[in-house]
Scaffold this active site. Structure first.
Site, PDB file in Angstrom:
ATOM      1  N   ASN A   1      67.148 -41.434 -19.023  1.00 39.72           N
ATOM      2  CA  ASN A   1      68.178 -41.200 -20.025  1.00 39.72           C
ATOM      3  C   ASN A   1      68.772 -39.828 -19.714  1.00 39.72           C
ATOM      4  O   ASN A   1      68.230 -38.804 -20.113  1.00 39.72           O
ATOM      5  CB  ASN A   1      67.546 -41.232 -21.427  1.00 39.72           C
ATOM      6  CG  ASN A   1      68.575 -41.049 -22.518  1.00 39.72           C
ATOM      7  OD1 ASN A   1      69.758 -40.842 -22.236  1.00 39.72           O
ATOM      8  ND2 ASN A   1      68.121 -41.115 -23.755  1.00 39.72           N
TER       9      ASN A   1
ATOM     10  N   ARG B   1      69.823 -45.614 -19.192  1.00 40.30           N
ATOM     11  CA  ARG B   1      70.450 -45.811 -20.493  1.00 40.30           C
ATOM     12  C   ARG B   1      71.901 -45.319 -20.420  1.00 40.30           C
ATOM     13  O   ARG B   1      72.159 -44.215 -19.953  1.00 40.30           O
ATOM     14  CB  ARG B   1      69.704 -45.007 -21.553  1.00 40.30           C
ATOM     15  CG  ARG B   1      70.398 -45.099 -22.879  1.00 40.30           C
ATOM     16  CD  ARG B   1      69.807 -44.165 -23.897  1.00 40.30           C
ATOM     17  NE  ARG B   1      70.509 -44.340 -25.157  1.00 40.30           N
ATOM     18  CZ  ARG B   1      70.790 -43.341 -25.981  1.00 40.30           C
ATOM     19  NH1 ARG B   1      70.427 -42.115 -25.685  1.00 40.30           N
ATOM     20  NH2 ARG B   1      71.424 -43.577 -27.094  1.00 40.30           N
TER      21      ARG B   1
ATOM     22  N   HIS C   1      73.023 -47.740 -30.738  1.00 42.76           N
ATOM     23  CA  HIS C   1      71.591 -47.996 -30.994  1.00 42.76           C
ATOM     24  C   HIS C   1      71.224 -49.463 -30.702  1.00 42.76           C
ATOM     25  O   HIS C   1      70.228 -49.966 -31.210  1.00 42.76           O
ATOM     26  CB  HIS C   1      71.211 -47.746 -32.474  1.00 42.76           C
ATOM     27  CG  HIS C   1      71.253 -46.320 -32.909  1.00 42.76           C
ATOM     28  ND1 HIS C   1      71.658 -45.973 -34.166  1.00 42.76           N
ATOM     29  CD2 HIS C   1      70.919 -45.178 -32.275  1.00 42.76           C
ATOM     30  CE1 HIS C   1      71.594 -44.653 -34.301  1.00 42.76           C
ATOM     31  NE2 HIS C   1      71.144 -44.145 -33.156  1.00 42.76           N
TER      32      HIS C   1
ATOM     33  N   ARG D   1      76.252 -36.045 -39.516  1.00 39.61           N
ATOM     34  CA  ARG D   1      77.497 -36.836 -39.491  1.00 39.61           C
ATOM     35  C   ARG D   1      77.772 -37.442 -40.858  1.00 39.61           C
ATOM     36  O   ARG D   1      76.840 -37.919 -41.525  1.00 39.61           O
ATOM     37  CB  ARG D   1      77.392 -37.965 -38.462  1.00 39.61           C
ATOM     38  CG  ARG D   1      77.384 -37.471 -37.047  1.00 39.61           C
ATOM     39  CD  ARG D   1      77.113 -38.608 -36.059  1.00 39.61           C
ATOM     40  NE  ARG D   1      75.971 -38.293 -35.221  1.00 39.61           N
ATOM     41  CZ  ARG D   1      75.305 -39.171 -34.492  1.00 39.61           C
ATOM     42  NH1 ARG D   1      75.655 -40.444 -34.477  1.00 39.61           N
ATOM     43  NH2 ARG D   1      74.266 -38.792 -33.774  1.00 39.61           N
TER      44      ARG D   1
ATOM     45  N   GLU E   1      62.856 -47.785 -27.475  1.00 36.93           N
ATOM     46  CA  GLU E   1      64.058 -48.069 -26.683  1.00 36.93           C
ATOM     47  C   GLU E   1      63.775 -48.008 -25.189  1.00 36.93           C
ATOM     48  O   GLU E   1      64.327 -48.785 -24.415  1.00 36.93           O
ATOM     49  CB  GLU E   1      65.159 -47.050 -27.047  1.00 36.93           C
ATOM     50  CG  GLU E   1      65.732 -47.318 -28.418  1.00 36.93           C
ATOM     51  CD  GLU E   1      66.470 -46.129 -29.011  1.00 36.93           C
ATOM     52  OE1 GLU E   1      65.780 -45.181 -29.458  1.00 36.93           O
ATOM     53  OE2 GLU E   1      67.693 -46.117 -29.023  1.00 36.93           O
TER      54      GLU E   1
END
Ligand code: ADP
Length: 401
Positions: A7, A92, A181, A242, A385
């Site tokens: 990643n 990823r 996601h 956010r 993940e």
């Protein structure tokens, strides 16, 4: 079979090495502060069953040096003897746009597409691309696969993914909702199907990934039909920093009234809003503590966070009609029993009821937290993940043979 999952971000690379015969993690680590004076590299691995760590501080000027160091650390740990011995590398990639509905082997076309999508993921795709390019240079004989965060959401119907703005912006600029996601949502749905002993192709679920970033998806017959994040990971739930859903007119108002620039507004809604904007803190553990001590702003932030989740559970219940299970995951979803309880409170009319005692149990595995009367099963499932990327990488490589 050994698969390495990478990643790569703009200034960091996280990696995990899996033995895919057992799905066990052989080593994991990260290299941070790439491009700065003092970069930090770390690897954790098991040596005869004992967890060992190697750490290095040095100047790592770019991704090439970072991946070289990662390779050195993997070899020093004894988990591989050479990067070219790997059976596959899974990368990823956050934004795959509308081009990629499945994981794919890296080709020149794929790399070009990831580059073309940079305007849609300016913070992520450049780092991913650098990681992929260096990885190909260093391990030319190893199949390299990209797994997109957006891919799982590619089954959304048009009426769910379009914004009601002039259609030409979708046609010309591909402005639409993509969702993020996806790898996590996919992983927990698969885990839920196994756990509930149900065919995934008939499973309806609402999946809640609640971490620093947070998103919720509606899954019908194992496929995503709606998700809360949009063109970027800003839309939807309230997150650490956010805002999630907001009337865009708030931004016009701030621009006109206070002279905010586009960059100011971008920073405001991405970095200074959400939980942090309401109570000054974006770490859920700290917010819980403050709320327990009577901090009214922290309590308000929690109430707003939970209320937004509840609204999405309600609307996705309407979208799905029948909901078999609701799944909580991510740092908050897996650990915060108050968020789970409060976001699902007073939802008996939708067949959702949590058993408060079981909900308080700590569990490293899958836990059913709904009461025996609850029509909808409510589950806590730890996400993974990296393992999902490794599984998908393995599948792509095996299908090539
Ligand atoms: P990311 O989106 O960066 O991967 P994570 O999934 O790790 O984030 O989630 C980070 C969030 O999880 C933080 O808000 C953190 O406070 C919260 N968190 C972690 N552990 C706990 C816990 N035991 N109780 C409540 N919140 C927790």
């Amino acid at each position: 079979m050994k698969i390495l999952v990478l990643n790569a971000g703009s200034s960091s690379v996280k990696y995990q090495l899996f033995n895919m015969d057992t799905n066990a993690v052989l080593a994991s680590g990260m290299i941070e502060q790439i491009g700065e004076n003092e970069s930090n590299a770390k690897i954790k691995y098991f040596d005869h069953g004992v967890e060992s760590v190697i750490e290095r501080k040095s100047t790592i000027k770019d991704h090439k040096m970072a991946l070289k160091l990662m390779s050195t650390l993997l070899i020093e740990s004894g988990t591989i003897s050479d990067l070219n011995d790997l059976d596959g590398i899974g990368h990823r990639v956050v934004q795959g746009g509308a081009s990629f509905r499945e994981p794919v082997i890296v080709t020149d076309y794929v790399a070009d597409e990831i580059e073309r999508l940079i305007p849609l993921a300016p913070l992520h795709n450049p780092g991913h691309l650098a990681g992929i390019q260096v990885s190909i240079e260093q391990s030319p004989n190893v199949p390299q696969v990209v797994v997109f965060d957006t891919a799982f959401h590619s089954t959304m119907p048009k009426h769910a993914y379009l914004y009601a703005i002039p259609y030409k912006f979708y046609e010309d600029l591909k402005i639409r909702r993509y969702g993020f996601h996806g790898t996590s949502h996919r992983f927990i749905v698969k885990e839920a199907a196994k756990y509930l002993q149900k065919d995934i192709n008939t499973l309806n679920a609402i999946t809640l990934h609640l971490g620093n970033g947070a998103s919720v998806s509606a899954i019908r017959n194992g496929k995503c039909v709606d998700t809360s994040m949009g063109l970027t990971p800003l839309e939807g739930l309230i997150m650490g920093t956010r805002s999630g859903d907001i009337d865009p007119a708030v931004l016009f108002y701030l621009a006109r009234k206070l002279g905010y620039s586009i960059d100011d507004l971008d920073k405001l809604v991405n970095k200074e809003s959400g939980l942090k904007g309401i109570c000054g803190n974006n770490d859920m553990r700290a917010i819980n503590k403050l709320a327990e001590e009577g901090d009214a702003q922290a309590q308000l932030a929690l109430d707003m966070f939970n209320y937004r989740i509840k609204k999405y559970i309600g609307s996705y219940s309407a979208v799905l009609g029948r909901v078999d299970c609701i799944i909580f995951t991510g740092g908050i979803g897996e650990n915060d029993s108050n968020v789970r309880l409060n976001s699902c409170s007073d939802l008996k009319n939708l067949g959702i009821e949590i058993d408060a005692t079981i909900n308080n149990q700590r569990c490293r595995d899958i836990l059913t937290i709904s009461s025996s009367e609850s029509k909808v099963k409510v589950l806590v499932i730890p996400t993974n993940e990296e393992l999902e990327i490794a599984i998908q990488t393995k599948e792509v490589i095996e299908n090539m043979k």
